[in-house]
Design a protein around this motif. Sequence first.
Motif, PDB file in Angstrom:
ATOM      1  N   THR A  22       0.824  -1.189   0.000  1.00 29.63           N
ATOM      2  CA  THR A  22       0.000   0.000   0.000  1.00 29.63           C
ATOM      3  C   THR A  22       0.867   1.253   0.000  1.00 29.63           C
ATOM      4  O   THR A  22       2.085   1.193   0.239  1.00 29.63           O
ATOM      5  N   TYR A  23       0.244   2.378  -0.283  1.00 31.36           N
ATOM      6  CA  TYR A  23       0.859   3.702  -0.148  1.00 31.36           C
ATOM      7  C   TYR A  23      -0.239   4.622   0.333  1.00 31.36           C
ATOM      8  O   TYR A  23      -1.387   4.532  -0.132  1.00 31.36           O
ATOM      9  N   PHE A  24       0.071   5.496   1.253  1.00 26.71           N
ATOM     10  CA  PHE A  24      -0.993   6.236   1.945  1.00 26.71           C
ATOM     11  C   PHE A  24      -1.860   7.058   1.008  1.00 26.71           C
ATOM     12  O   PHE A  24      -3.047   7.233   1.248  1.00 26.71           O
ATOM     13  N   ALA A  63       3.478  -7.987 -11.164  1.00 27.87           N
ATOM     14  CA  ALA A  63       4.033  -7.762 -12.502  1.00 27.87           C
ATOM     15  C   ALA A  63       3.456  -6.517 -13.165  1.00 27.87           C
ATOM     16  O   ALA A  63       4.042  -5.971 -14.102  1.00 27.87           O
ATOM     17  N   GLN A  64       2.303  -6.043 -12.668  1.00 23.22           N
ATOM     18  CA  GLN A  64       1.695  -4.832 -13.217  1.00 23.22           C
ATOM     19  C   GLN A  64       2.371  -3.561 -12.701  1.00 23.22           C
ATOM     20  O   GLN A  64       2.138  -2.472 -13.234  1.00 23.22           O
ATOM     21  N   ALA A  65       3.192  -3.695 -11.659  1.00 22.90           N
ATOM     22  CA  ALA A  65       3.858  -2.553 -11.034  1.00 22.90           C
ATOM     23  C   ALA A  65       2.845  -1.517 -10.554  1.00 22.90           C
ATOM     24  O   ALA A  65       3.020  -0.317 -10.722  1.00 22.90           O
ATOM     25  N   LEU A  66       1.774  -2.007  -9.957  1.00 22.35           N
ATOM     26  CA  LEU A  66       0.706  -1.147  -9.463  1.00 22.35           C
ATOM     27  C   LEU A  66       0.376  -1.504  -8.017  1.00 22.35           C
ATOM     28  O   LEU A  66       0.731  -2.575  -7.528  1.00 22.35           O
ATOM     29  N   LEU A  99       2.503  -3.210   3.991  1.00 20.59           N
ATOM     30  CA  LEU A  99       3.862  -3.134   3.446  1.00 20.59           C
ATOM     31  C   LEU A  99       3.885  -1.926   2.511  1.00 20.59           C
ATOM     32  O   LEU A  99       3.098  -1.862   1.566  1.00 20.59           O
ATOM     33  N   PHE A 100       4.792  -1.004   2.762  1.00 18.59           N
ATOM     34  CA  PHE A 100       4.704   0.297   2.107  1.00 18.59           C
ATOM     35  C   PHE A 100       5.558   0.366   0.841  1.00 18.59           C
ATOM     36  O   PHE A 100       6.734  -0.010   0.842  1.00 18.59           O
ATOM     37  N   VAL A 101       4.922   0.861  -0.214  1.00 16.04           N
ATOM     38  CA  VAL A 101       5.578   1.047  -1.509  1.00 16.04           C
ATOM     39  C   VAL A 101       5.411   2.522  -1.867  1.00 16.04           C
ATOM     40  O   VAL A 101       4.287   2.978  -2.098  1.00 16.04           O
ATOM     41  N   HIS A 102       6.503   3.257  -1.910  1.00 14.83           N
ATOM     42  CA  HIS A 102       6.449   4.706  -2.115  1.00 14.83           C
ATOM     43  C   HIS A 102       6.330   5.015  -3.607  1.00 14.83           C
ATOM     44  O   HIS A 102       7.293   4.869  -4.365  1.00 14.83           O
ATOM     45  N   LEU A 103       5.137   5.433  -4.028  1.00 15.26           N
ATOM     46  CA  LEU A 103       4.897   5.660  -5.448  1.00 15.26           C
ATOM     47  C   LEU A 103       5.714   6.807  -6.025  1.00 15.26           C
ATOM     48  O   LEU A 103       6.347   6.633  -7.087  1.00 15.26           O
ATOM     49  N   ARG A 125       8.183   0.446  -9.339  1.00 13.69           N
ATOM     50  CA  ARG A 125       8.849   0.019 -10.575  1.00 13.69           C
ATOM     51  C   ARG A 125      10.147  -0.735 -10.308  1.00 13.69           C
ATOM     52  O   ARG A 125      10.824  -1.158 -11.246  1.00 13.69           O
ATOM     53  N   ALA A 126      10.504  -0.905  -9.059  1.00 12.04           N
ATOM     54  CA  ALA A 126      11.732  -1.610  -8.697  1.00 12.04           C
ATOM     55  C   ALA A 126      11.598  -3.101  -9.005  1.00 12.04           C
ATOM     56  O   ALA A 126      10.506  -3.668  -8.961  1.00 12.04           O
ATOM     57  N   ALA A 127      12.723  -3.717  -9.304  1.00  5.99           N
ATOM     58  CA  ALA A 127      12.722  -5.142  -9.658  1.00  5.99           C
ATOM     59  C   ALA A 127      12.151  -5.992  -8.535  1.00  5.99           C
ATOM     60  O   ALA A 127      11.438  -6.971  -8.784  1.00  5.99           O
TER      61      ALA A 127
END
Length: 211
Positions: free
Chosen positions: A5-7, A48-51, A29-33, A39-41
């Motif tokens: 997620t990202y806030f 796989a959608q990187a979303l 689990l935080f993913v900073h857009l 987009r990190a490997a």
Amino acid sequence: MKLYTYFRSSAAFRVRIALNLKGLKYQPLFVHLPKGEHRAAQYSEVNAQALLPTLELDDGTRLTQSLAIIEYLDEKHPEPRLIPKDAIARARVRSLALLVACEIHPLNNLRVLQHLKKALGQSQEQIDTWYRHWVADGLAKLEAEIRGGKGKFCHGDTPTMADCCLVPQIFNAKRYNSDLAPYPTTLRIFEACMKLEAFDRAQPSKQPDAE
């Protein structure tokens, strides 16, 4: 369960609301857009959608796309229902949710706004004008659909998947100073939702990664 997620992610916000409404616990689990962490490997191995969001179940299964995740949650944990049993009601709730998720949100999400700026050289003022135009276009359609409807929420007296989509969109509209006065029914429903703990706890400012 784990939720990537990202806030400020509207799509993740929808799923946080749904999880809260159903009383389901999850590990965020935080993913900073804006930093491009999606987009990190390492994250591409997760989605796989990187979303965002991605919901990882206890057995390691990963689900993507917010509405698909909410439908899964409703089938697996049917109470309280977010998608009605009745076929016509179910179609209406899906239609309202898709109006937000497919007609409004994609034109204004982060990657579109970044493309306007970086690739097309638009100023921030031009980008903000773009944003407000498409929000107004979409919310006018939503208002027309729900105006005069019976019930406290988008469909009836209990929240549905449509409300899970409406609330994040209004948060974003407010962030970009969109004029919301033309949409009194939409705002009434938004305010009714935000009185519920499940919606309030899911809002961006109350997330651990809020900046």
